[in-house]
Motif scaffolding. Structure first.
Motif, PDB file in Angstrom:
ATOM      1  N   LEU A  75      -2.951   1.693 -11.067  1.00 47.15           N
ATOM      2  CA  LEU A  75      -3.721   2.488 -10.110  1.00 47.15           C
ATOM      3  C   LEU A  75      -4.642   3.493 -10.802  1.00 47.15           C
ATOM      4  N   ARG A  76      -4.548   3.568 -12.132  1.00 50.74           N
ATOM      5  CA  ARG A  76      -5.320   4.510 -12.940  1.00 50.74           C
ATOM      6  C   ARG A  76      -5.024   5.963 -12.532  1.00 50.74           C
ATOM      7  N   ALA A 211       2.023   3.503  -3.434  1.00 48.66           N
ATOM      8  CA  ALA A 211       0.628   3.184  -3.746  1.00 48.66           C
ATOM      9  C   ALA A 211      -0.213   3.077  -2.476  1.00 48.66           C
ATOM     10  N   ARG A 215      -3.505   5.169  -2.449  1.00 45.03           N
ATOM     11  CA  ARG A 215      -4.780   4.477  -2.622  1.00 45.03           C
ATOM     12  C   ARG A 215      -5.106   3.460  -1.537  1.00 45.03           C
ATOM     13  N   GLU A 217      -3.684   0.262   1.380  1.00 47.42           N
ATOM     14  CA  GLU A 217      -2.946  -0.997   1.319  1.00 47.42           C
ATOM     15  C   GLU A 217      -3.638  -2.039   0.454  1.00 47.42           C
ATOM     16  N   GLU A 218      -4.955  -2.142   0.529  1.00 45.51           N
ATOM     17  CA  GLU A 218      -5.640  -3.179  -0.228  1.00 45.51           C
ATOM     18  C   GLU A 218      -5.459  -2.977  -1.726  1.00 45.51           C
ATOM     19  N   GLU A 219      -5.511  -1.725  -2.162  1.00 41.02           N
ATOM     20  CA  GLU A 219      -5.308  -1.451  -3.586  1.00 41.02           C
ATOM     21  C   GLU A 219      -3.867  -1.746  -3.995  1.00 41.02           C
ATOM     22  N   ALA A 220      -2.924  -1.427  -3.135  1.00 43.87           N
ATOM     23  CA  ALA A 220      -1.524  -1.738  -3.424  1.00 43.87           C
ATOM     24  C   ALA A 220      -1.299  -3.243  -3.504  1.00 43.87           C
ATOM     25  N   ARG A 221      -1.964  -3.987  -2.621  1.00 45.36           N
ATOM     26  CA  ARG A 221      -1.853  -5.445  -2.675  1.00 45.36           C
ATOM     27  C   ARG A 221      -2.441  -5.987  -3.982  1.00 45.36           C
ATOM     28  N   ARG A 222      -3.522  -5.376  -4.443  1.00 50.66           N
ATOM     29  CA  ARG A 222      -4.118  -5.798  -5.711  1.00 50.66           C
ATOM     30  C   ARG A 222      -3.127  -5.591  -6.857  1.00 50.66           C
ATOM     31  N   VAL A 223      -2.460  -4.456  -6.865  1.00 49.88           N
ATOM     32  CA  VAL A 223      -1.475  -4.185  -7.913  1.00 49.88           C
ATOM     33  C   VAL A 223      -0.351  -5.214  -7.870  1.00 49.88           C
TER      34      VAL A 223
END
Length: 281
Positions: A75-76, A211, A215, A217-223
């Motif tokens: 997530l930087r 996450a 950040r 849901e979409e960013e959490a799904r990316r992780v």
């Protein structure tokens, strides 16, 4: 097969992404300008990066730290590994890990305060006034106050779970009421700004759930995709209800002394905090 040089580059990149949470040189060279530019872009910590303090202590479970730290790194985030000093502390797997910040160096205002587990180490810090004072101070202002495994007992001993729903490793959840918490039998429990996770492997579930809050849901799904996190264990035996009474009894029989020490530490913390609870759920 990944050779040793490639592994080193990966570790260096992870360290840089974590804001130097893992010791790494200031620059990581791939041998080409394009590659170096790409690495710098990947490692850049954005100005609005979440500030995350992850407590460390001797005898902690390394997985409890590494699982969520990996998610926060992708997530930087701006991660600090925090302890009394920067001398590496022992872990359950024999690999020492060094803090990057002392208690005094840790920012006072945090997005996330996190406590890992490790039952014998947790018992020690539950009675450590300097650790509890640090957690109480930062926890009073942090946007999110969090833990996994027996780290929940540590949060409770610092007075940070009194009146909250929470969870911890299955073997010690009966101690949460001694610290003013209400145990909820879920892998990840969120109550207002408290997020607690169950035993060690729940660290990934916990971190992905957090996450979403940090950040989206979409960013959490990316992780989750980056980590290829799609658990498919060979056995259905990861919780007391799945394992069954016989296996649970056998597991408990091997940790009787440890669990007794944890109960004693929780009872002492509860008395100090003025919490009146029977410890029965």
């Amino acid at each position: 097969m990944i050779d040793s040089l490639d592994r080193r580059k990966m570790l260096l990149a992870l360290g840089a992404l974590a804001g130097s949470a893992i010791a790494a040189p200031a620059q990581v060279s791939t041998g080409t300008k394009a590659g170096d530019d790409h690495m710098r872009q990947m490692m850049a910590i954005p100005p609005d990066a979440p500030k995350i303090a992850m407590l460390m202590y001797p005898k902690m479970v390394a997985l409890d730290l590494i699982d969520p730290m990996t998610v926060f790194t992708i997530l930087r985030s701006r991660i600090g590994l925090v302890w009394k000093d920067k001398t590496p502390v022992s872990t359950d797997i024999g690999i020492p890990i060094g803090a990057t910040q002392t208690f005094d160096e840790c920012p006072r205002d945090l997005d996330v305060l996190f406590v890992p587990g490790g039952i014998m180490g947790s018992i020690d810090v539950m009675g450590d006034a300097s650790v509890l004072a640090f957690l109480a101070d930062r926890g009073a202002r942090a946007k999110w106050v969090t833990s996994i495994c027996t780290g929940g007992l540590v949060l409770g001993a610092a007075g940070l779970l009194n009146g909250y729903n929470a969870t911890a490793h299955w073997a010690v959840t009966d101690l949460l009421p001694l610290l003013g918490a209400r145990h909820v039998d879920q892998r990840v429990v969120t109550d207002r700004n408290r997020v607690t996770g169950a035993g060690a492997t729940a660290g990934l579930d916990f971190a992905l759930a957090l996450a979403v809050r940090l950040r989206g849901e979409e960013e959490a799904r990316r992780v989750q995709l980056v980590l290829e996190y799609a658990p498919a264990p060979p056995f259905t035996s990861g919780t007391p209800s799945e394992a069954g009474p016989a296996r649970v009894a056998e597991a408990r029989s091997k940790r009787t002394w440890m669990d007794a020490q944890a109960r004693r530490a929780a009872e002492e913390a509860g008395r100090r905090l003025g919490i009146n609870a029977s410890g029965a759920e």
